[in-house]
Design a protein around this motif. Sequence first.
Motif, PDB file in Angstrom:
ATOM      1  N   LEU A 138       0.405  14.331  53.866  1.00  9.85           N
ATOM      2  CA  LEU A 138       0.505  15.341  52.809  1.00  9.85           C
ATOM      3  C   LEU A 138       1.566  14.949  51.782  1.00  9.85           C
ATOM      4  CD1 LEU A 138       0.317  18.640  54.919  1.00  9.85           C
ATOM      5  CD2 LEU A 138      -1.401  17.808  53.302  1.00  9.85           C
ATOM      6  N   LEU A 139       2.687  14.427  52.278  1.00 14.44           N
ATOM      7  CA  LEU A 139       3.764  14.020  51.376  1.00 14.44           C
ATOM      8  C   LEU A 139       3.322  12.862  50.490  1.00 14.44           C
ATOM      9  CD1 LEU A 139       6.825  14.083  53.840  1.00 14.44           C
ATOM     10  CD2 LEU A 139       6.243  15.812  52.147  1.00 14.44           C
ATOM     11  N   LYS A 140       2.660  11.884  51.100  1.00 13.32           N
ATOM     12  CA  LYS A 140       2.268  10.668  50.388  1.00 13.32           C
ATOM     13  C   LYS A 140       1.170  10.938  49.368  1.00 13.32           C
ATOM     14  CE  LYS A 140       1.169   5.813  51.363  1.00 13.32           C
ATOM     15  NZ  LYS A 140      -0.042   5.691  50.560  1.00 13.32           N
ATOM     16  N   ASP A 141       0.292  11.911  49.664  1.00 19.08           N
ATOM     17  CA  ASP A 141      -0.844  12.187  48.786  1.00 19.08           C
ATOM     18  C   ASP A 141      -0.446  12.935  47.517  1.00 19.08           C
ATOM     19  OD1 ASP A 141      -2.501  10.892  50.502  1.00 19.08           O
ATOM     20  OD2 ASP A 141      -3.347  12.692  51.423  1.00 19.08           O
ATOM     21  N   ASN A 142       0.745  13.480  47.487  1.00 21.33           N
ATOM     22  CA  ASN A 142       1.205  14.213  46.305  1.00 21.33           C
ATOM     23  C   ASN A 142       1.877  13.266  45.315  1.00 21.33           C
ATOM     24  OD1 ASN A 142       1.010  17.347  46.452  1.00 21.33           O
ATOM     25  ND2 ASN A 142       1.477  16.705  48.545  1.00 21.33           N
ATOM     26  N   LYS A 143       1.703  13.562  44.033  1.00 20.02           N
ATOM     27  CA  LYS A 143       2.356  12.770  42.993  1.00 20.02           C
ATOM     28  C   LYS A 143       3.851  13.079  43.010  1.00 20.02           C
ATOM     29  CE  LYS A 143      -1.642  12.456  39.910  1.00 20.02           C
ATOM     30  NZ  LYS A 143      -2.163  12.753  38.550  1.00 20.02           N
ATOM     31  N   ILE A 144       4.648  12.039  43.119  1.00 22.88           N
ATOM     32  CA  ILE A 144       6.106  12.204  43.232  1.00 22.88           C
ATOM     33  C   ILE A 144       6.786  11.481  42.074  1.00 22.88           C
ATOM     34  CG2 ILE A 144       8.113  11.810  44.703  1.00 22.88           C
ATOM     35  CD1 ILE A 144       6.154  11.672  47.087  1.00 22.88           C
ATOM     36  N   LYS A 145       7.568  12.217  41.316  1.00 24.50           N
ATOM     37  CA  LYS A 145       8.266  11.635  40.168  1.00 24.50           C
ATOM     38  C   LYS A 145       9.644  11.094  40.541  1.00 24.50           C
ATOM     39  CE  LYS A 145       5.928  14.592  36.786  1.00 24.50           C
ATOM     40  NZ  LYS A 145       6.109  15.612  35.709  1.00 24.50           N
ATOM     41  N   ASP A 146      10.220  11.655  41.592  1.00 18.56           N
ATOM     42  CA  ASP A 146      11.539  11.229  42.046  1.00 18.56           C
ATOM     43  C   ASP A 146      11.421   9.855  42.713  1.00 18.56           C
ATOM     44  OD1 ASP A 146      13.874  10.799  43.665  1.00 18.56           O
ATOM     45  OD2 ASP A 146      14.322  12.931  43.564  1.00 18.56           O
ATOM     46  N   ASP A 147      12.003   8.818  42.097  1.00 19.40           N
ATOM     47  CA  ASP A 147      11.858   7.449  42.596  1.00 19.40           C
ATOM     48  C   ASP A 147      12.422   7.275  44.001  1.00 19.40           C
ATOM     49  OD1 ASP A 147      10.625   6.661  40.271  1.00 19.40           O
ATOM     50  OD2 ASP A 147      12.465   5.947  39.315  1.00 19.40           O
ATOM     51  N   GLU A 148      13.548   7.929  44.290  1.00 27.57           N
ATOM     52  CA  GLU A 148      14.160   7.758  45.607  1.00 27.57           C
ATOM     53  C   GLU A 148      13.337   8.446  46.691  1.00 27.57           C
ATOM     54  OE1 GLU A 148      18.316   8.370  45.996  1.00 27.57           O
ATOM     55  OE2 GLU A 148      18.806   6.989  44.378  1.00 27.57           O
ATOM     56  N   LEU A 149      12.789   9.604  46.378  1.00 29.26           N
ATOM     57  CA  LEU A 149      11.935  10.308  47.335  1.00 29.26           C
ATOM     58  C   LEU A 149      10.656   9.516  47.575  1.00 29.26           C
ATOM     59  CD1 LEU A 149      11.348  12.769  49.085  1.00 29.26           C
ATOM     60  CD2 LEU A 149      10.488  13.949  47.053  1.00 29.26           C
ATOM     61  N   LYS A 150      10.091   8.980  46.499  1.00 31.11           N
ATOM     62  CA  LYS A 150       8.865   8.183  46.617  1.00 31.11           C
ATOM     63  C   LYS A 150       9.104   6.944  47.472  1.00 31.11           C
ATOM     64  CE  LYS A 150       5.194   6.108  43.820  1.00 31.11           C
ATOM     65  NZ  LYS A 150       4.705   5.895  42.429  1.00 31.11           N
ATOM     66  N   ARG A 151      10.206   6.260  47.208  1.00 27.90           N
ATOM     67  CA  ARG A 151      10.533   5.062  47.983  1.00 27.90           C
ATOM     68  C   ARG A 151      10.725   5.401  49.452  1.00 27.90           C
ATOM     69  NH1 ARG A 151      16.219   1.786  47.736  1.00 27.90           N
ATOM     70  NH2 ARG A 151      15.781   0.362  49.482  1.00 27.90           N
ATOM     71  N   LEU A 152      11.379   6.516  49.728  1.00 30.90           N
ATOM     72  CA  LEU A 152      11.621   6.955  51.098  1.00 30.90           C
ATOM     73  C   LEU A 152      10.306   7.163  51.842  1.00 30.90           C
ATOM     74  CD1 LEU A 152      13.765   7.939  53.184  1.00 30.90           C
ATOM     75  CD2 LEU A 152      13.498  10.218  52.202  1.00 30.90           C
ATOM     76  N   ILE A 153       9.404   7.902  51.244  1.00 28.42           N
ATOM     77  CA  ILE A 153       8.135   8.229  51.895  1.00 28.42           C
ATOM     78  C   ILE A 153       7.252   7.001  52.048  1.00 28.42           C
ATOM     79  CG2 ILE A 153       5.993   9.557  51.662  1.00 28.42           C
ATOM     80  CD1 ILE A 153       7.695  11.693  50.185  1.00 28.42           C
ATOM     81  N   VAL A 154       7.120   6.210  50.985  1.00 21.65           N
ATOM     82  CA  VAL A 154       6.248   5.029  51.007  1.00 21.65           C
ATOM     83  C   VAL A 154       6.751   4.001  52.015  1.00 21.65           C
ATOM     84  CG1 VAL A 154       5.450   3.046  49.662  1.00 21.65           C
ATOM     85  CG2 VAL A 154       5.387   5.335  48.660  1.00 21.65           C
ATOM     86  N   THR A 155       8.049   3.746  52.025  1.00 16.16           N
ATOM     87  CA  THR A 155       8.602   2.728  52.921  1.00 16.16           C
ATOM     88  C   THR A 155       8.468   3.135  54.383  1.00 16.16           C
ATOM     89  OG1 THR A 155      10.219   2.130  51.218  1.00 16.16           O
ATOM     90  CG2 THR A 155      10.641   1.344  53.448  1.00 16.16           C
ATOM     91  N   ILE A 156       8.795   4.377  54.692  1.00 14.93           N
ATOM     92  CA  ILE A 156       8.675   4.867  56.074  1.00 14.93           C
ATOM     93  C   ILE A 156       7.217   4.832  56.527  1.00 14.93           C
ATOM     94  CG2 ILE A 156       8.740   6.974  57.475  1.00 14.93           C
ATOM     95  CD1 ILE A 156      11.404   5.692  57.462  1.00 14.93           C
ATOM     96  N   THR A 157       6.331   5.306  55.683  1.00 17.70           N
ATOM     97  CA  THR A 157       4.905   5.338  56.036  1.00 17.70           C
ATOM     98  C   THR A 157       4.372   3.934  56.295  1.00 17.70           C
ATOM     99  OG1 THR A 157       4.585   7.334  54.706  1.00 17.70           O
ATOM    100  CG2 THR A 157       2.615   6.068  55.278  1.00 17.70           C
ATOM    101  N   LYS A 158       4.692   2.994  55.433  1.00 17.76           N
ATOM    102  CA  LYS A 158       4.238   1.604  55.587  1.00 17.76           C
ATOM    103  C   LYS A 158       4.791   0.995  56.870  1.00 17.76           C
ATOM    104  CE  LYS A 158       4.107  -2.786  53.021  1.00 17.76           C
ATOM    105  NZ  LYS A 158       4.709  -3.665  54.036  1.00 17.76           N
ATOM    106  N   PHE A 159       6.077   1.218  57.121  1.00 17.80           N
ATOM    107  CA  PHE A 159       6.707   0.658  58.314  1.00 17.80           C
ATOM    108  C   PHE A 159       6.059   1.202  59.583  1.00 17.80           C
ATOM    109  CE2 PHE A 159       9.817   1.024  61.745  1.00 17.80           C
ATOM    110  CZ  PHE A 159      10.224  -0.302  61.892  1.00 17.80           C
TER     111      PHE A 159
END
Length: 284
Positions: A138-159
Amino acid sequence: MVSLMSKSGRKPIIEPEETYATIMKWLHDDYTPVSISQSIELIGKEKVTEVVNGLLQVGLILINGVSDENGKINEARYNRLSAFILYHWDGTFTLRRSLINALCNYYNISFTLLRCSLDMLIYGLLYQCLSQSRFRKLLKDNKIKDDELKRLIVTITKFLNENPEELTHVEETSAHIFDLLDELKLNKLAPKPASVYKLLSKCGLFEPIKKPERVIARVYGKLSFNIHEHYSTLDVGRAVTEDKEIFEIPQPFLETSARDYLQELQQVLELWRVSESNLLKLTF
């Protein structure tokens, strides 16, 4: 004996053996049962009882959520919510200290601690959600403008997608998310609070509050104005505004400040109760 003389050569005000007594005097001067009793009477016992019950309910919702039918803590449920529980522990005690300071007429501190507790709720929910696959999607599917929040979610999900053993571990014990943040060098990221609570709102964690983003933005903004120490939010500034004596010990009771504080406390308590209830419902 080591000399306690300052560089200027002045004699110290107190000696080491006097430290404890001095601090205890401050404690007794600042936090008096008389002040608390008078504040409860002036605010109204029913109103204070309502927020005390609300605070106790915040604790009971979580305890009941991780307990079995016999009232014993279910270890598996506890571990699965452990990331949120760590923030919940500090957050609820911060709420209690906020209320105590308000009843002792220290409104500046009480509003500041209230903002701290709201931060603990927001980030506790975020890290708990990062540990669970249904929320990560749900977090990843939403458009996120905050670069740090986006990086946090994308990196954790990928890992986690690339490391099934870690995925299983963090799903079973959500507090493991903090080990992963350290390992992946993500522990210094500081997503903006507004970006976080807007995203959490889209995950349904604040239902059925109407337009939760606006509700949180209003209370967060008001508490932030206080935490940045505008002159009107200092206890002295509040006393001047409410035509009370300044530089008094104990602090004077301020009716308007007490009423405003209670209103914001009730809102923050509702956000805690609603979100943790939804978290439990969506997790188990």
